[in-house]
Design a protein around this motif. Structure first.
Motif, PDB file in Angstrom:
ATOM      1  N   GLY A 236     -89.741  51.361  60.759  1.00  0.00           N
ATOM      2  CA  GLY A 236     -88.748  52.466  61.990  1.00  0.00           C
ATOM      3  C   GLY A 236     -87.340  51.890  61.599  1.00  0.00           C
ATOM      4  N   GLY A 237     -86.388  53.116  61.679  1.00  0.00           N
ATOM      5  CA  GLY A 237     -85.059  52.939  61.572  1.00  0.00           C
ATOM      6  C   GLY A 237     -84.701  54.687  61.140  1.00  0.00           C
ATOM      7  N   LEU A 238     -83.185  54.639  61.375  1.00  0.00           N
ATOM      8  CA  LEU A 238     -83.171  56.138  60.666  1.00  0.00           C
ATOM      9  C   LEU A 238     -82.473  55.944  59.429  1.00  0.00           C
ATOM     10  CD1 LEU A 238     -80.779  58.383  62.068  1.00  0.00           C
ATOM     11  CD2 LEU A 238     -78.885  56.433  61.843  1.00  0.00           C
ATOM     12  N   VAL A 239     -82.780  57.624  58.974  1.00  0.00           N
ATOM     13  CA  VAL A 239     -83.297  57.604  57.799  1.00  0.00           C
ATOM     14  C   VAL A 239     -82.556  59.205  57.722  1.00  0.00           C
ATOM     15  CG1 VAL A 239     -85.187  58.637  57.728  1.00  0.00           C
ATOM     16  CG2 VAL A 239     -84.321  57.900  55.791  1.00  0.00           C
ATOM     17  N   GLN A 240     -82.060  59.552  56.569  1.00  0.00           N
ATOM     18  CA  GLN A 240     -81.147  61.502  56.248  1.00  0.00           C
ATOM     19  C   GLN A 240     -82.471  61.777  56.196  1.00  0.00           C
ATOM     20  OE1 GLN A 240     -78.260  60.848  53.760  1.00  0.00           O
ATOM     21  NE2 GLN A 240     -75.929  60.654  55.152  1.00  0.00           N
ATOM     22  N   ALA A 241     -82.054  63.412  55.808  1.00  0.00           N
ATOM     23  CA  ALA A 241     -82.911  63.920  55.646  1.00  0.00           C
ATOM     24  C   ALA A 241     -83.265  64.410  54.121  1.00  0.00           C
ATOM     25  CB  ALA A 241     -83.124  65.698  56.058  1.00  0.00           C
ATOM     26  N   GLY A 242     -84.707  64.305  53.954  1.00  0.00           N
ATOM     27  CA  GLY A 242     -85.222  64.112  52.737  1.00  0.00           C
ATOM     28  C   GLY A 242     -85.787  62.634  52.494  1.00  0.00           C
ATOM     29  N   GLY A 243     -85.789  61.793  52.841  1.00  0.00           N
ATOM     30  CA  GLY A 243     -85.358  60.203  52.266  1.00  0.00           C
ATOM     31  C   GLY A 243     -86.783  59.835  53.184  1.00  0.00           C
ATOM     32  N   SER A 244     -86.792  58.841  52.468  1.00  0.00           N
ATOM     33  CA  SER A 244     -88.634  58.089  53.280  1.00  0.00           C
ATOM     34  C   SER A 244     -88.205  56.628  53.991  1.00  0.00           C
ATOM     35  CB  SER A 244     -89.309  57.273  51.796  1.00  0.00           C
ATOM     36  OG  SER A 244     -89.283  58.480  50.168  1.00  0.00           O
ATOM     37  N   LEU A 245     -89.034  56.621  54.970  1.00  0.00           N
ATOM     38  CA  LEU A 245     -89.617  55.870  55.412  1.00  0.00           C
ATOM     39  C   LEU A 245     -91.113  55.280  55.061  1.00  0.00           C
ATOM     40  CD1 LEU A 245     -87.797  55.882  58.872  1.00  0.00           C
ATOM     41  CD2 LEU A 245     -87.322  54.153  56.852  1.00  0.00           C
ATOM     42  N   ARG A 246     -91.794  53.561  54.885  1.00  0.00           N
ATOM     43  CA  ARG A 246     -92.889  53.006  55.034  1.00  0.00           C
ATOM     44  C   ARG A 246     -93.005  52.087  56.617  1.00  0.00           C
ATOM     45  NH1 ARG A 246     -95.169  47.902  51.726  1.00  0.00           N
ATOM     46  NH2 ARG A 246     -97.755  49.450  51.569  1.00  0.00           N
ATOM     47  N   LEU A 247     -94.470  52.492  57.539  1.00  0.00           N
ATOM     48  CA  LEU A 247     -94.456  51.833  58.592  1.00  0.00           C
ATOM     49  C   LEU A 247     -95.805  50.922  57.900  1.00  0.00           C
ATOM     50  CD1 LEU A 247     -93.598  54.706  61.180  1.00  0.00           C
ATOM     51  CD2 LEU A 247     -92.285  53.507  60.306  1.00  0.00           C
ATOM     52  N   SER A 248     -95.294  49.814  58.424  1.00  0.00           N
ATOM     53  CA  SER A 248     -96.717  48.980  58.643  1.00  0.00           C
ATOM     54  C   SER A 248     -97.721  48.755  59.910  1.00  0.00           C
ATOM     55  CB  SER A 248     -96.183  47.776  57.963  1.00  0.00           C
ATOM     56  OG  SER A 248     -95.317  48.114  56.940  1.00  0.00           O
ATOM     57  N   CYS A 249     -98.394  48.246  60.882  1.00  0.00           N
ATOM     58  CA  CYS A 249     -98.667  48.215  61.404  1.00  0.00           C
ATOM     59  C   CYS A 249    -100.022  46.817  61.131  1.00  0.00           C
ATOM     60  CB  CYS A 249     -99.927  48.759  62.338  1.00  0.00           C
ATOM     61  SG  CYS A 249    -100.237  48.871  63.811  1.00  0.00           S
ATOM     62  N   VAL A 250     -99.619  45.560  61.929  1.00  0.00           N
ATOM     63  CA  VAL A 250    -100.782  44.718  62.004  1.00  0.00           C
ATOM     64  C   VAL A 250    -101.438  44.257  62.838  1.00  0.00           C
ATOM     65  CG1 VAL A 250    -100.582  42.041  61.255  1.00  0.00           C
ATOM     66  CG2 VAL A 250     -99.134  43.606  60.763  1.00  0.00           C
ATOM     67  N   VAL A 251    -103.020  44.500  62.921  1.00  0.00           N
ATOM     68  CA  VAL A 251    -104.152  44.207  64.113  1.00  0.00           C
ATOM     69  C   VAL A 251    -104.081  42.376  64.165  1.00  0.00           C
ATOM     70  CG1 VAL A 251    -105.832  45.710  65.049  1.00  0.00           C
ATOM     71  CG2 VAL A 251    -104.099  46.855  63.683  1.00  0.00           C
ATOM     72  N   SER A 252    -104.477  42.214  65.211  1.00  0.00           N
ATOM     73  CA  SER A 252    -104.941  41.183  65.715  1.00  0.00           C
ATOM     74  C   SER A 252    -105.494  40.722  66.560  1.00  0.00           C
ATOM     75  CB  SER A 252    -102.782  39.856  65.167  1.00  0.00           C
ATOM     76  OG  SER A 252    -102.618  40.074  66.702  1.00  0.00           O
ATOM     77  N   GLY A 253    -106.733  39.499  66.281  1.00  0.00           N
ATOM     78  CA  GLY A 253    -106.818  38.944  67.855  1.00  0.00           C
ATOM     79  C   GLY A 253    -108.622  39.106  67.675  1.00  0.00           C
ATOM     80  N   SER A 254    -108.924  39.256  68.730  1.00  0.00           N
ATOM     81  CA  SER A 254    -110.714  38.953  68.893  1.00  0.00           C
ATOM     82  C   SER A 254    -111.597  40.618  68.370  1.00  0.00           C
ATOM     83  CB  SER A 254    -110.909  38.524  70.265  1.00  0.00           C
ATOM     84  OG  SER A 254    -111.906  38.291  69.979  1.00  0.00           O
ATOM     85  N   ILE A 255    -111.649  40.884  66.878  1.00  0.00           N
ATOM     86  CA  ILE A 255    -111.391  41.852  66.061  1.00  0.00           C
ATOM     87  C   ILE A 255    -112.392  41.047  65.716  1.00  0.00           C
ATOM     88  CG2 ILE A 255    -111.527  43.602  64.662  1.00  0.00           C
ATOM     89  CD1 ILE A 255    -108.657  42.619  64.708  1.00  0.00           C
ATOM     90  N   PHE A 256    -113.921  41.787  65.628  1.00  0.00           N
ATOM     91  CA  PHE A 256    -115.000  42.029  64.889  1.00  0.00           C
ATOM     92  C   PHE A 256    -114.517  42.616  63.689  1.00  0.00           C
ATOM     93  CE2 PHE A 256    -119.453  41.091  63.581  1.00  0.00           C
ATOM     94  CZ  PHE A 256    -119.991  42.471  63.768  1.00  0.00           C
ATOM     95  N   SER A 257    -114.388  44.450  64.101  1.00  0.00           N
ATOM     96  CA  SER A 257    -114.133  45.512  62.695  1.00  0.00           C
ATOM     97  C   SER A 257    -113.633  46.437  63.087  1.00  0.00           C
ATOM     98  CB  SER A 257    -116.118  45.966  62.785  1.00  0.00           C
ATOM     99  OG  SER A 257    -116.478  46.281  63.648  1.00  0.00           O
TER     100      SER A 257
END
Length: 120
Positions: free
Chosen positions: A9-30
């Motif tokens: 996340g962050g600050l961006v001017q109108a018309g611009g782009s951003l890329r968000l990422s999310c990592v899931v970790s822990g006791s995961i089966f599926s």
């Protein structure tokens, strides 16, 4: 224990782009579905985009054609590429996962959120 950690996340001017990422970790089966919601000040949380493991993405009408959700299943990571941003996209973006833990419990998980601010 399962954790969802967002970044990008962050600050961006109108018309611009951003890329968000999310990592899931822990006791995961599926992981069944991953995606993104957002919440702007004074507004309810709303769906942005979700992507099931075996299915097509689902987008809010307001972001169709501008945002793209994708996943790297090997890394338990979901991304949100956001283009042509405008001031109405300003919000806290929360990562979401519908997953089954190794002990068998299936439930929804949420990240802490990452702020996206679009300046005009």
């Amino acid at each position: 224990q399962v954790q969802l950690v967002e970044s990008g996340g962050g600050l961006v001017q109108a018309g611009g782009s951003l890329r968000l990422s999310c990592v899931v970790s822990g006791s995961i089966f599926s992981i069944l579905t991953m995606g993104w919601y957002r919440q702007a000040p004074g507004k309810q949380r709303e769906l942005v985009a979700t992507l099931p493991t075996d299915g097509n993405p689902n987008y809010a009408d307001s972001v169709k054609g501008r945002f793209t959700v994708s996943r790297d299943n090997a890394k338990n990571t979901v991304y949100l590429q956001m283009n042509s941003l405008n001031s109405e996209d300003t919000a806290v973006y929360l990562c979401y996962a519908d997953l089954r833990e190794r002990r068998g419990l299936r439930r929804d998980y949420w990240g802490q959120g990452t702020q996206v601010t679009v300046s005009s």
